[in-house]
Design an enzyme around this catalytic site. Structure first.
Site, PDB file in Angstrom:
ATOM      1  CG  ASN A 146      37.208  41.919  45.627  1.00 14.76           C
ATOM      2  OD1 ASN A 146      37.242  41.474  44.732  1.00 14.76           O
ATOM      3  ND2 ASN A 146      35.755  41.952  46.280  1.00 14.76           N
ATOM      4  CB  CYS A 246      34.453  27.043  56.331  1.00 10.91           C
ATOM      5  SG  CYS A 246      35.096  25.716  57.601  1.00 10.91           S
TER       6      CYS A 246
END
Length: 379
Positions: A146, A246
């Protein structure tokens, strides 16, 4: 004695080498085609570059072989990023650096590129394996982390500035294919500090619109110059996501956005056509708006403001070329009666009929003006 950060960096490098070793072993089992040292325009079925090199023969691109001298970093190997990486690989890009921390899931199968048997693998690992099978001439570098964490961000900046085709030199372009504002801001910060040119892309949560944007630090608006509402309002985007909910995802929209992005990259790197500064896509009306945004002098990013100062200095140093236009004298056709064409409307009357000219920003003009309405008492 090595510092903790240096040790972490070394661990990442060793992990990357281990993945590459596994990929090479797997590639040997799949009998990959041999690498091609030089692109050829020969029109034979065994030449994977013949159709690409035809662009040169047709006068579209002056030197297509230059594609092999460029390194591009793709941040986010999801719906847009994976297709972007595949297109660049098929075009014969010199080197691809892939950044992502996510894993392939069966929920990703509605998109292009990834396959069900890759579920559970890291996206960068699965992507490199597929892409290397497609074109072994491309050099790959993968990073499974990340970029928004402190340590990873430092390493991310290091690879942008030193991970070019020739080690130690910067990459030629960074492509943002991430799906969250935090990662976009991290890429924006890194590119502003390094003066790195990059392109941003995105698809809406309802999956029927998207955009691409070219960002040149100091010259065009960066992502912080005109941030989206969620950032401008200082809202934590994590609070907007709920369990069981989502965003929608269409492979068609993502494929269109990826195609527009790579097309813009090719035009920029190979120098053909018109490079778009901002190009939107609305699937509902097949609408493609385009525009260009200047950098904001009051941008919150100090590196952006510094890049703007550097850009202004370069502009001042460059000699300005004055374009002199010769005004052609109006010549009336001679006639035996001595008649001349004379306007019956004076300049003052013409100005009154044109109506008021609005106060517009620099660079914008009106195509026409609307005359003011005349009250009956004034007639």
């Amino acid at each position: 004695m090595a510092t903790v950060e240096e040790l972490k960096l070394r661990i990442r490098e060793l992990e990357n080498e281990l993945i590459k070793s596994k990929q090479k072993q797997s590639d040997a089992e799949h009998h990959l085609r041999p690498k091609i040292d030089q692109m050829s325009a020969e029109v034979v079925d065994s030449n994977p570059y013949s159709r690409l090199m035809a662009l040169k023969r047709m006068g579209i691109v002056q030197d297509y072989e230059k594609i092999r001298s460029y390194a591009v970093a793709v941040v986010g190997v999801g719906g847009v990023g994976s297709v972007t990486a595949e297109m660049l690989t098929r075009c014969g890009i010199g080197k691809l650096l892939l950044f992502d921390y996510d894993k392939v899931e069966l929920a990703n199968m509605n998109r292009l590129f990834f396959q069900p048997h890759q579920a559970g693998l890291s996206k960068v690992e699965a992507a490199e394996h597929t892409l290397r099978n497609i074109n072994p001439d491309v050099a790959f570098e993968t990073h499974n982390y990340n970029i928004t964490t402190m340590d990873n961000f430092t390493h991310f900046m290091n690879r942008i500035s030193h991970g070019g085709l020739e080690e130690g030199k910067p990459v030629d372009m960074v492509l943002s294919c991430v799906d969250n504002f935090e990662a976009r801001m991290a890429i924006n910060t890194a590119c502003n500090e390094l003066g790195q040119i990059w392109m941003e892309s995105g698809v809406s949560e309802n999956a029927v619109s998207g955009h691409i944007q070219l960002i040149i630090p100091g010259e065009t608006a960066c992502f912080a110059c005109a941030p989206p509402l969620v950032v401008a309002a200082n809202i934590d985007e994590k609070t907007l996501k709920r369990d069981g909910v989502c965003a929608a995802s269409l492979p068609t929209t993502m494929g269109v956005v990826a195609g527009l992005l790579v097309q813009n990259v090719l035009k920029y790197l190979l120098g053909f056509g018109t490079v778009s500064y901002y190009l939107g896509y609305n699937a509902m009306q097949d609408f493609f708006p385009s525009m260009a945004m200047k950098a904001n002098p009051q941008c919150d990013d100090r590196h952006c403001r510094q890049q703007q100062d550097e850009y202004k200095k370069k502009e001042v140093e460059q000699p300005k070329q004055e374009v002199v236009q010769d005004e052609e004298e109006v010549v009336h056709e001679d006639n035996e009666w001595g008649i001349e064409l004379v306007s019956e409307v004076s300049e003052a009357e013409l100005q009154d009929a044109s109506g008021p000219v609005p106060d517009l920003p620099e660079g914008i003009t009106v195509a026409y003006t609307i005359p003011e309405k005349v009250r009956p008492t004034e007639l």
